[in-house]
Design a protein around this motif. Structure first.
Motif, PDB file in Angstrom:
ATOM      1  N   VAL A   1       0.600  -0.993  -0.120  1.00  0.00           N
ATOM      2  CA  VAL A   1       0.280  -0.047  -0.138  1.00  0.00           C
ATOM      3  C   VAL A   1       0.836   1.213   0.009  1.00  0.00           C
ATOM      4  CG1 VAL A   1      -1.981  -1.131   0.975  1.00  0.00           C
ATOM      5  CG2 VAL A   1      -0.171   0.090   2.763  1.00  0.00           C
ATOM      6  N   GLU A   2       0.232   2.474  -0.694  1.00  0.00           N
ATOM      7  CA  GLU A   2       1.073   3.537  -0.653  1.00  0.00           C
ATOM      8  C   GLU A   2       0.471   4.452   0.609  1.00  0.00           C
ATOM      9  OE1 GLU A   2       2.046   7.262  -3.303  1.00  0.00           O
ATOM     10  OE2 GLU A   2       0.321   6.197  -3.794  1.00  0.00           O
ATOM     11  N   GLY A   3       1.437   4.704   1.399  1.00  0.00           N
ATOM     12  CA  GLY A   3       0.967   5.428   2.680  1.00  0.00           C
ATOM     13  C   GLY A   3       0.666   7.052   2.305  1.00  0.00           C
ATOM     14  N   ALA A   4      -0.210   7.768   2.904  1.00  0.00           N
ATOM     15  CA  ALA A   4      -0.308   9.072   2.694  1.00  0.00           C
ATOM     16  C   ALA A   4       0.615  10.024   2.403  1.00  0.00           C
ATOM     17  CB  ALA A   4      -1.651   9.745   3.750  1.00  0.00           C
ATOM     18  N   ASP A   5       1.651   9.537   3.035  1.00  0.00           N
ATOM     19  CA  ASP A   5       3.196  10.406   3.039  1.00  0.00           C
ATOM     20  C   ASP A   5       3.757  10.028   1.883  1.00  0.00           C
ATOM     21  OD1 ASP A   5       3.648   7.727   3.603  1.00  0.00           O
ATOM     22  OD2 ASP A   5       5.253   8.624   5.320  1.00  0.00           O
ATOM     23  N   GLY A   6       3.457   9.270   0.951  1.00  0.00           N
ATOM     24  CA  GLY A   6       4.095   8.682  -0.205  1.00  0.00           C
ATOM     25  C   GLY A   6       5.081   7.617  -0.080  1.00  0.00           C
ATOM     26  N   THR A   7       5.003   6.866   1.287  1.00  0.00           N
ATOM     27  CA  THR A   7       5.854   5.764   1.351  1.00  0.00           C
ATOM     28  C   THR A   7       5.129   4.624   1.010  1.00  0.00           C
ATOM     29  OG1 THR A   7       7.002   6.783   3.266  1.00  0.00           O
ATOM     30  CG2 THR A   7       7.201   4.516   3.065  1.00  0.00           C
ATOM     31  N   TRP A   8       5.596   3.651   0.459  1.00  0.00           N
ATOM     32  CA  TRP A   8       5.212   2.208   0.214  1.00  0.00           C
ATOM     33  C   TRP A   8       5.378   1.257   1.046  1.00  0.00           C
ATOM     34  CZ3 TRP A   8       1.900   0.940  -4.047  1.00  0.00           C
ATOM     35  CH2 TRP A   8       1.745   1.985  -4.939  1.00  0.00           C
ATOM     36  N   TYR A   9       4.543   0.653   1.654  1.00  0.00           N
ATOM     37  CA  TYR A   9       4.571  -0.366   2.535  1.00  0.00           C
ATOM     38  C   TYR A   9       4.143  -1.775   2.088  1.00  0.00           C
ATOM     39  CZ  TYR A   9       4.992   3.593   5.740  1.00  0.00           C
ATOM     40  OH  TYR A   9       5.136   4.950   6.639  1.00  0.00           O
ATOM     41  N   VAL A  10       5.059  -2.979   2.435  1.00  0.00           N
ATOM     42  CA  VAL A  10       4.629  -4.367   1.963  1.00  0.00           C
ATOM     43  C   VAL A  10       3.879  -4.722   3.233  1.00  0.00           C
ATOM     44  CG1 VAL A  10       5.466  -6.534   1.857  1.00  0.00           C
ATOM     45  CG2 VAL A  10       6.708  -4.632   0.950  1.00  0.00           C
ATOM     46  N   LEU A  11       2.487  -5.328   2.724  1.00  0.00           N
ATOM     47  CA  LEU A  11       1.853  -5.702   4.002  1.00  0.00           C
ATOM     48  C   LEU A  11       1.792  -7.203   4.179  1.00  0.00           C
ATOM     49  CD1 LEU A  11      -1.655  -3.846   3.410  1.00  0.00           C
ATOM     50  CD2 LEU A  11       0.131  -3.110   5.004  1.00  0.00           C
ATOM     51  N   GLU A  12       2.199  -7.962   2.885  1.00  0.00           N
ATOM     52  CA  GLU A  12       1.939  -9.443   2.920  1.00  0.00           C
ATOM     53  C   GLU A  12       2.898 -10.041   1.869  1.00  0.00           C
ATOM     54  OE1 GLU A  12      -1.806 -11.458   2.871  1.00  0.00           O
ATOM     55  OE2 GLU A  12      -2.435 -10.493   4.435  1.00  0.00           O
ATOM     56  N   ASP A  13       3.590 -11.038   1.992  1.00  0.00           N
ATOM     57  CA  ASP A  13       4.248 -11.823   0.978  1.00  0.00           C
ATOM     58  C   ASP A  13       3.395 -13.067   0.630  1.00  0.00           C
ATOM     59  OD1 ASP A  13       6.610  -9.915   1.298  1.00  0.00           O
ATOM     60  OD2 ASP A  13       6.644 -10.981   3.077  1.00  0.00           O
ATOM     61  N   ASN A  14       3.040 -13.117  -0.542  1.00  0.00           N
ATOM     62  CA  ASN A  14       2.354 -14.419  -1.004  1.00  0.00           C
ATOM     63  C   ASN A  14       3.238 -15.423  -1.853  1.00  0.00           C
ATOM     64  OD1 ASN A  14      -0.584 -13.695  -0.023  1.00  0.00           O
ATOM     65  ND2 ASN A  14      -0.085 -11.963  -1.175  1.00  0.00           N
ATOM     66  N   LEU A  15       3.534 -16.516  -1.448  1.00  0.00           N
ATOM     67  CA  LEU A  15       4.545 -17.299  -1.951  1.00  0.00           C
ATOM     68  C   LEU A  15       3.994 -18.586  -2.253  1.00  0.00           C
ATOM     69  CD1 LEU A  15       7.710 -16.404   0.034  1.00  0.00           C
ATOM     70  CD2 LEU A  15       6.733 -15.233  -1.679  1.00  0.00           C
TER      71      LEU A  15
END
Length: 450
Positions: free
Chosen positions: A130-144
């Motif tokens: 997801v892209e945070g409101a501050d423009g930083t991208w965060y990984v929420l989950e890894d689906n392998l």
């Protein structure tokens, strides 16, 4: 950041050109069977996976950073899987606690000592960001394990071109039609000699449309379990015209049902002795059985450390701020701040087992805390990320809706990131649950070439 202008444009090319075609595109998706199946209360139902023609748009500079970060992350996860089913050095060095790593429900002792072709465990990885409101991208989950979703933006883009090809002549969007070729290249790279097949459990699987569509795109045969059999340590495909040896199988069957002689004996959708052929090295299985040891939501906490440990690099992409109740200090914090956190059951998927503490009354909050105290390994907790809304066409108007991005990383001769992706959006105002199994819709993802 997403490349939307203040007036809803991309440079001089309005993205809204496709909006009037939204009903027609959804009609075509329904005609082609682009549906998502849901099992609920013992019943199977299918519904259209709603499509919104206003795409997520990512500028070239942002994509370059995401691309490097995603490839780095998947390389580290593959290194972890090689290690955890091999020498277990990361456990011996105390980076991941032994009793935490091997307590994962996704860790399969049956896979210990099996070396997949070229050491690749996760050939197709679906990484949720997801892209945070501050423009930083965060990984929420890894689906392998068996991440789904690549087919949806692929066919949606094709239908959008059919409705309005002028938009794609005006906007510098990277062409996404190479996914099938990328998937075929990965299968060919690990193929042990024979044909490529996509193994589907059949018509009533939730993602059956995707199985059939990707088999066609990758020039592979779509096979049901009754069409495959093992003999003399090899896997074969059989139909009315005869039989062919299989060199690579892209399986869309969960680990526990894959081989009734190795996992669940009551499985009717597996292939007996497939694991024996895989262990013998005569067939490649994509993705490798046992990958759940690395996409456990608890193991997610350690992925930035894996990047440093295996690659000697600083992580390019960040995890969402996460607490592990397994650790006493984190447990105390989670219990004290449960009303502001998102609590996730590590064994659940598809948006299930996700609880926003702020949505619970006092009794519900206390029950959640009791569950966390009783089984701390079962949960993780995350700060609520204020992630961006995307303009979404609903009910005849454009409204903001929360959306995530599932990026697809393919590992073969090299690790590459498909310049597209599945952007899922919440259909309910204010909701942060975007999963298709929870009623979400999807958008195409446009990566700009300049």
């Amino acid at each position: 950041m997403d490349a939307y202008g203040p007036d809803g444009s991309v440079g001089t090319a309005p993205y809204t050109g496709l909006v009037p075609h939204t009903p027609k595109i959804n009609q075509q998706l329904a005609r082609y069977g682009v549906k998502f199946g849901i099992y609920r209360d013992g019943a199977f139902t299918e519904r259209l996976f709603p499509f919104d023609a206003i795409p997520r748009i990512i500028d070239a500079g942002t994509w370059q950073t995401l691309e490097r970060g995603l490839a780095q992350r998947v390389d580290a996860l593959n290194a972890y899987l090689r290690d955890i089913y091999g020498d277990r050095q990361i456990v011996r060095d105390g980076v991941v606690p032994e009793d935490f790593a091997f307590a994962s429900s996704g860790y399969l002792p049956q896979c210990v000592g099996i070396a997949p072709p070229d050491g690749i465990y996760s050939h197709i990885s679906g990484i949720d960001l997801v892209e945070g409101a501050d423009g930083t991208w965060y990984v929420l989950e890894d689906n392998l394990r068996i991440p789904s979703g690549a087919s949806y933006p692929l066919i949606a883009r094709s239908l959008c071109r059919r409705c309005d090809d002028t938009t794609f002549r005006r906007v510098p969007v990277v062409d996404n039609r190479d996914y099938g070729a990328r998937l075929k290249a990965v299968m060919d790279h690990v193929n042990r000699g024979g044909i490529n097949v996509v193994l589907t459990p059949g018509r009533y699987n939730a993602a059956y449309f995707e199985h059939a569509y990707l088999a066609e795109q990758a020039d592979a045969l779509l096979a049901t379990p009754d069409e495959l059999f093992c003999e003399d340590g090899r896997l074969y495909y059989r139909d009315a015209s005869g039989m062919s040896r299989v060199g690579a199988v892209y399986r869309r069957v969960s680990d526990e049902f894959l081989d009734p002689l190795c996992f669940r004996p009551d499985s009717l959708i597996g292939v007996p002795n497939l694991m024996a052929a895989y262990r013998a090295g005569s067939v490649a299985v994509l993705n490798a059985p046992g990958n759940g040891a690395a996409d456990d939501k608890g193991i997610y906490y350690f992925v930035p450390k894996m990047v440093e440990y295996y690659l000697g690099e600083r992580p390019i992409l960040s995890n969402a701020p996460t607490y592990l109740p397994f650790y006493p200090d984190d447990l105390a914090y989670v219990l004290d701040h449960a009303d502001t956190l998102v609590i996730k059951d590590v064994a659940e998927a598809g948006g299930y087992g996700v609880v926003f503490g702020s949505s619970l009354d006092a009794a519900g909050l206390e029950a959640l805390k009791r569950a966390v105290r009783a089984e701390p390994r079962r949960f993780i907790a995350q700060e609520v990320v204020d992630f961006t809304c995307l303009p979404t066409y609903m009910g005849g108007e454009v409204v903001p809706r929360k959306a995530d991005l599932r990026a697809f990383v393919l590992s073969g001769a090299t690790t590459t990131v498909w310049a597209s992706g599945l952007s899922r959006y919440a259909r309910e105002e204010g909701s942060a649950i975007v999963n298709s199994s929870q009623g979400g819709g999807f958008k195409d993802t446009w990566v700009l070439s300049r």
